[in-house]
Scaffold this motif. Structure first.
Motif, PDB file in Angstrom:
ATOM      1  N   LEU A 165       0.829  -1.205   0.000  1.00 58.08           N
ATOM      2  CA  LEU A 165       0.000   0.000   0.000  1.00 58.08           C
ATOM      3  C   LEU A 165       0.864   1.256   0.000  1.00 58.08           C
ATOM      4  O   LEU A 165       0.520   2.258  -0.636  1.00 58.08           O
ATOM      5  N   LYS A 166       1.989   1.213   0.700  1.00 58.67           N
ATOM      6  CA  LYS A 166       2.868   2.371   0.777  1.00 58.67           C
ATOM      7  C   LYS A 166       3.360   2.786  -0.609  1.00 58.67           C
ATOM      8  O   LYS A 166       3.462   3.985  -0.905  1.00 58.67           O
ATOM      9  N   TYR A 167       3.639   1.823  -1.470  1.00 60.14           N
ATOM     10  CA  TYR A 167       4.082   2.137  -2.826  1.00 60.14           C
ATOM     11  C   TYR A 167       3.009   2.910  -3.582  1.00 60.14           C
ATOM     12  O   TYR A 167       3.289   3.929  -4.231  1.00 60.14           O
ATOM     13  N   PHE A 168       1.765   2.460  -3.483  1.00 60.12           N
ATOM     14  CA  PHE A 168       0.666   3.132  -4.170  1.00 60.12           C
ATOM     15  C   PHE A 168       0.496   4.559  -3.637  1.00 60.12           C
ATOM     16  O   PHE A 168       0.239   5.495  -4.401  1.00 60.12           O
ATOM     17  N   GLU A 187       0.854   8.023  -5.814  1.00 60.90           N
ATOM     18  CA  GLU A 187      -0.255   8.984  -5.843  1.00 60.90           C
ATOM     19  C   GLU A 187       0.231  10.372  -5.427  1.00 60.90           C
ATOM     20  O   GLU A 187      -0.133  11.382  -6.040  1.00 60.90           O
ATOM     21  N   LYS A 188       1.059  10.443  -4.404  1.00 60.76           N
ATOM     22  CA  LYS A 188       1.542  11.730  -3.897  1.00 60.76           C
ATOM     23  C   LYS A 188       2.473  12.424  -4.871  1.00 60.76           C
ATOM     24  O   LYS A 188       2.417  13.644  -5.044  1.00 60.76           O
ATOM     25  N   ILE A 203      -1.622   3.838 -11.859  1.00 66.31           N
ATOM     26  CA  ILE A 203      -1.994   3.478 -10.497  1.00 66.31           C
ATOM     27  C   ILE A 203      -3.473   3.737 -10.242  1.00 66.31           C
ATOM     28  O   ILE A 203      -4.146   2.998  -9.521  1.00 66.31           O
ATOM     29  N   LYS A 204      -4.022   4.803 -10.856  1.00 70.79           N
ATOM     30  CA  LYS A 204      -5.428   5.140 -10.635  1.00 70.79           C
ATOM     31  C   LYS A 204      -6.362   4.006 -11.045  1.00 70.79           C
ATOM     32  O   LYS A 204      -7.468   3.888 -10.517  1.00 70.79           O
ATOM     33  N   TYR A 226      -4.601   9.121   0.598  1.00 66.44           N
ATOM     34  CA  TYR A 226      -4.252   8.343  -0.588  1.00 66.44           C
ATOM     35  C   TYR A 226      -4.303   6.844  -0.310  1.00 66.44           C
ATOM     36  O   TYR A 226      -4.638   6.052  -1.199  1.00 66.44           O
ATOM     37  N   GLY A 227      -4.010   6.455   0.927  1.00 70.35           N
ATOM     38  CA  GLY A 227      -4.156   5.046   1.280  1.00 70.35           C
ATOM     39  C   GLY A 227      -5.595   4.581   1.195  1.00 70.35           C
ATOM     40  O   GLY A 227      -5.879   3.449   0.783  1.00 70.35           O
TER      41      GLY A 227
END
Length: 320
Positions: free
Chosen positions: A20-23, A27-28, A37-38, A247-248
Motif C-alpha cells: 500500500l505504501k508504494y501506491f 499517488e503523492k 496506479i489510478k 491516498y491510502g
C-alpha cells in the motif's frame, strides 16, 4: 461457513496490492505511473461541495479544525465559534475552523424563539453570514459516517494540502486548542514524521450481534480483533499522516466505520497511533476549575451553554 480468523500483533490485512505504501507514494508524487496506479483504486473519494470555504487556506494554517456537525445543531456551532473554534484565540497562531456536514434532505429544525425552519434554509443563512460550512452531497446519516470523514479528508487534501496539523472533532466536545497544540508539538518530536493522536481503542472485538448498529459480518471483516484505532470523534494528524491516510484510503477496501477504517489503513502504512490520556471520550471529564488544566478535549458537552461557561472560565485561567 465462514470462521473467525485469529488476530495478533503481526496482523496485516491481505490486499490485491502487495504494498500500500508504494501506491501512496506514487499517488503523492504525481509521477508518470500515476495514471496507471489510478486504475487500481478501490474507492473514488471525490466529492462536490455545496458550501466550499476554500478561502480558509489562502495562507496555510498551523491548525485546521474540522468540526463534524449536523444541520440542526446551529447553537452548537454558534458557541464553538465563540469559544474553542475562535480563529483569533491564540495570538500569533494561524487557526482555521470549519464545520463539515452533508445533505440534510427535508429535515426541519427548531430555531430561535422555537420557530421551525427547513434545514437547508437554516444552513444557507448561516453560511452566508460565516462562510465556514463545508457541505457534501452525500446523505448525512450515521451509516454514512465514512463518507462524511472522507469528504472532509478529500476537502483538506484538495484545498488545504499544506496545513501543519488537522484536528477532527465532533460538535459535542469541550476543547482546549492551547493544550492540543502543546501536545501536538511535543509528540511531533518523537513521531518520525508521522503524527496520529487521539483516544485509542485496543483489542476491540468486532460486534457479531445482528441487532447492534456496530454489527460487522465475517464476510466484511473475518478477524477476531480490530487493530488499534483512534475514535473518529476527536483526533489529530500532522500533514504527512493526513496525506498518506487519504491516498491510502483510495487503495484500501472500504469499511463502514470510519475510525476503524483509518486504523486499518494506519496499520498497513505502519503509522503508530498515539493514545493521549488527556482526551476524554467514553466518560465526560469531571469538571473543576483546576483539574481541567491539562485537558485537551472532553466528550459529552451536549449543552452549548455549559460548554461556553466551562471554556470561558478555563480561558480566564489560561488553560484554554
Amino acid at each position: 461457513m465462514l470462521n473467525e480468523l485469529y488476530y495478533n500483533d503481526t496482523f496485516i490485512l491481505s490486499l490485491p496490492e502487495s504494498n500500500l505504501k508504494y501506491f501512496v507514494e506514487v499517488e503523492k508524487n504525481k509521477s508518470i505511473n500515476n495514471q496507471y496506479i489510478k486504475k487500481f483504486r478501490q474507492n473514488n473519494f471525490t466529492y462536490s461541495y455545496g458550501f466550499n470555504p476554500h478561502q480558509k487556506c489562502q495562507t496555510p494554517p498551523k491548525m485546521f479544525i474540522i468540526v463534524r456537525t449536523s444541520a440542526c445543531n446551529w447553537k452548537e456551532r454558534q458557541v464553538i465559534r465563540q469559544t474553542w473554534g475562535d480563529e483569533t484565540q491564540l495570538r500569533g497562531v494561524n487557526i482555521s475552523t470549519v464545520f463539515m456536514l452533508g445533505n440534510c434532505q427535508n429535515q426541519m429544525c427548531q430555531f430561535e424563539n422555537h420557530s421551525i425552519i427547513h434545514c437547508q434554509e437554516l444552513l444557507d443563512s448561516e453560511d452566508n453570514q460565516h462562510k465556514d460550512l463545508i457541505q457534501g452531497t452525500f446523505l448525512d446519516t450515521y451509516l454514512n459516517s465514512t463518507e462524511k470523514m472522507f469528504a472532509a479528508l478529500n476537502w483538506l487534501v484538495t484545498y488545504c494540502p499544506f496545513t501543519e496539523y488537522a484536528f477532527f472533532v465532533d460538535d459535542d466536545f469541550y476543547v482546549s486548542v492551547s493544550n492540543l497544540l502543546k501536545s501536538a508539538e511535543k509528540y511531533s518530536q518523537i513521531s518520525n514524521g508521522y503524527l496520529y493522536m487521539g483516544h485509542v481503542f485496543e483489542n476491540m472485538r468486532p460486534m457479531r450481534q445482528h441487532f447492534s448498529r456496530h454489527y460487522i459480518s465475517l464476510a466484511e471483516y473475518p478477524f477476531s480483533r480490530y487493530p488499534p484505532y483512534a475514535t473518529g470523534g476527536c483526533f489529530l494528524v500532522n500533514n504527512s499522516t493526513l496525506i498518506d491516510l487519504f491516498y491510502g484510503s483510495l487503495h484500501f477496501p472500504k469499511f463502514r466505520f470510519d475510525d476503524v477504517f483509518l486504523g486499518l489503513i494506519a496499520r498497513q502504512l505502519k503509522i503508530n497511533i498515539i493514545n493521549n490520556e488527556q482526551i476524554y471520550i467514553e466518560n465526560k471529564a469531571t469538571y473543576s476549575s483546576s483539574n481541567f488544566k491539562n485537558v485537551i478535549a472532553s466528550h459529552w458537552y451536549n449543552d452549548p451553554d455549559e460548554l461556553k461557561n466551562v471554556w470561558n472560565e478555563q480561558k480566564k485561567l489560561g488553560f484554554a
